[in-house]
Motif scaffolding. Sequence first.
Motif, PDB file in Angstrom:
ATOM      1  N   THR A   3      -9.483  -5.389  13.747  1.00 44.95           N
ATOM      2  CA  THR A   3     -10.024  -5.129  12.415  1.00 44.95           C
ATOM      3  C   THR A   3      -9.539  -3.759  11.956  1.00 44.95           C
ATOM      4  O   THR A   3      -9.629  -2.775  12.686  1.00 44.95           O
ATOM      5  N   ILE A   4      -9.021  -3.716  10.744  1.00 40.19           N
ATOM      6  CA  ILE A   4      -8.516  -2.471  10.183  1.00 40.19           C
ATOM      7  C   ILE A   4      -9.449  -2.057   9.055  1.00 40.19           C
ATOM      8  O   ILE A   4      -9.720  -2.851   8.155  1.00 40.19           O
ATOM      9  N   PRO A  19      -2.556  -9.265   9.193  1.00 35.46           N
ATOM     10  CA  PRO A  19      -1.754  -9.985   8.198  1.00 35.46           C
ATOM     11  C   PRO A  19      -2.076  -9.620   6.741  1.00 35.46           C
ATOM     12  O   PRO A  19      -1.284  -9.910   5.843  1.00 35.46           O
ATOM     13  N   GLN A  20      -3.190  -8.983   6.497  1.00 30.65           N
ATOM     14  CA  GLN A  20      -3.579  -8.608   5.143  1.00 30.65           C
ATOM     15  C   GLN A  20      -2.976  -7.261   4.711  1.00 30.65           C
ATOM     16  O   GLN A  20      -3.116  -6.869   3.560  1.00 30.65           O
ATOM     17  N   VAL A  21      -2.319  -6.576   5.643  1.00 26.56           N
ATOM     18  CA  VAL A  21      -1.800  -5.242   5.364  1.00 26.56           C
ATOM     19  C   VAL A  21      -0.271  -5.275   5.394  1.00 26.56           C
ATOM     20  O   VAL A  21       0.335  -5.867   6.281  1.00 26.56           O
ATOM     21  N   ARG A  22       0.336  -4.650   4.405  1.00 26.02           N
ATOM     22  CA  ARG A  22       1.792  -4.496   4.353  1.00 26.02           C
ATOM     23  C   ARG A  22       2.099  -3.032   4.632  1.00 26.02           C
ATOM     24  O   ARG A  22       1.584  -2.143   3.951  1.00 26.02           O
ATOM     25  N   LEU A  23       2.949  -2.796   5.613  1.00 27.31           N
ATOM     26  CA  LEU A  23       3.332  -1.444   5.993  1.00 27.31           C
ATOM     27  C   LEU A  23       4.830  -1.276   5.760  1.00 27.31           C
ATOM     28  O   LEU A  23       5.636  -2.033   6.294  1.00 27.31           O
ATOM     29  N   VAL A  24       5.198  -0.299   4.941  1.00 25.15           N
ATOM     30  CA  VAL A  24       6.606  -0.008   4.658  1.00 25.15           C
ATOM     31  C   VAL A  24       6.897   1.396   5.172  1.00 25.15           C
ATOM     32  O   VAL A  24       6.303   2.371   4.713  1.00 25.15           O
ATOM     33  N   VAL A  25       7.810   1.468   6.142  1.00 24.46           N
ATOM     34  CA  VAL A  25       8.184   2.741   6.740  1.00 24.46           C
ATOM     35  C   VAL A  25       9.557   3.117   6.199  1.00 24.46           C
ATOM     36  O   VAL A  25      10.532   2.393   6.362  1.00 24.46           O
ATOM     37  N   CYS A  26       9.605   4.251   5.540  1.00 26.44           N
ATOM     38  CA  CYS A  26      10.811   4.707   4.864  1.00 26.44           C
ATOM     39  C   CYS A  26      11.518   5.785   5.673  1.00 26.44           C
ATOM     40  O   CYS A  26      10.873   6.506   6.435  1.00 26.44           O
ATOM     41  N   PHE A  33       4.466   3.844   2.955  1.00 28.60           N
ATOM     42  CA  PHE A  33       3.157   3.465   2.414  1.00 28.60           C
ATOM     43  C   PHE A  33       2.634   2.205   3.088  1.00 28.60           C
ATOM     44  O   PHE A  33       3.361   1.486   3.767  1.00 28.60           O
ATOM     45  N   TYR A  34       1.342   1.987   2.900  1.00 32.49           N
ATOM     46  CA  TYR A  34       0.750   0.710   3.271  1.00 32.49           C
ATOM     47  C   TYR A  34       0.004   0.184   2.058  1.00 32.49           C
ATOM     48  O   TYR A  34      -0.425   0.944   1.186  1.00 32.49           O
ATOM     49  N   ALA A  35      -0.083  -1.120   1.970  1.00 36.03           N
ATOM     50  CA  ALA A  35      -0.726  -1.740   0.814  1.00 36.03           C
ATOM     51  C   ALA A  35      -1.523  -2.950   1.277  1.00 36.03           C
ATOM     52  O   ALA A  35      -1.221  -3.553   2.318  1.00 36.03           O
ATOM     53  N   PHE A  36      -2.537  -3.273   0.501  1.00 37.58           N
ATOM     54  CA  PHE A  36      -3.340  -4.458   0.799  1.00 37.58           C
ATOM     55  C   PHE A  36      -4.014  -4.938  -0.476  1.00 37.58           C
ATOM     56  O   PHE A  36      -4.225  -4.175  -1.408  1.00 37.58           O
ATOM     57  N   GLY A  37      -4.308  -6.222  -0.500  1.00 34.56           N
ATOM     58  CA  GLY A  37      -5.101  -6.783  -1.589  1.00 34.56           C
ATOM     59  C   GLY A  37      -6.560  -6.650  -1.204  1.00 34.56           C
ATOM     60  O   GLY A  37      -6.974  -7.152  -0.157  1.00 34.56           O
ATOM     61  N   GLY A  61      -1.250  -3.976  15.235  1.00 36.04           N
ATOM     62  CA  GLY A  61      -0.630  -5.279  15.032  1.00 36.04           C
ATOM     63  C   GLY A  61      -0.018  -5.519  13.668  1.00 36.04           C
ATOM     64  O   GLY A  61       0.412  -6.630  13.355  1.00 36.04           O
ATOM     65  N   VAL A  62       0.051  -4.485  12.837  1.00 37.06           N
ATOM     66  CA  VAL A  62       0.670  -4.633  11.515  1.00 37.06           C
ATOM     67  C   VAL A  62       2.180  -4.451  11.685  1.00 37.06           C
ATOM     68  O   VAL A  62       2.626  -3.400  12.159  1.00 37.06           O
TER      69      VAL A  62
END
Length: 114
Positions: A3-4, A19-26, A33-37, A61-62
């Motif tokens: 659980t996050i 699975p509800q979290v999007r992680l973009v590593v630049c 950033f990370y994003a979620f609905g 686990g993201v």
Amino acid sequence: MTTIKASCPTCGDVELTPPQVRLVVCTVSAWSFYAFGCPGCSDEVRKHASDDVVRLLTTGGVPAEHWSVPAEALEEHSGSTISWDDVLDFTLALETTDVVAAAAASVLRPRHVG
């Protein structure tokens, strides 16, 4: 499943699954950033992901999406910015390129000696 805990500016604290979290590593860490609905209000929430946040989310686990910034975006630019007048002048100049190309072609065309 992990659980996050995150926070939505509208709903406050929310609980998410990986699975509800999007992680973009630049490649530029300040742009990661990370994003979620939000499960409460359905708004997309996007926040900066520091190195510590990246480490926590990937450990939880993201999966991380890697993004490489093109070198051109990191170049330092000097001088004034391009204005709409500059774009219009360039467009008008492009209209005369056929005349210039035709003139150049006539000069470069081989001549037949009889």
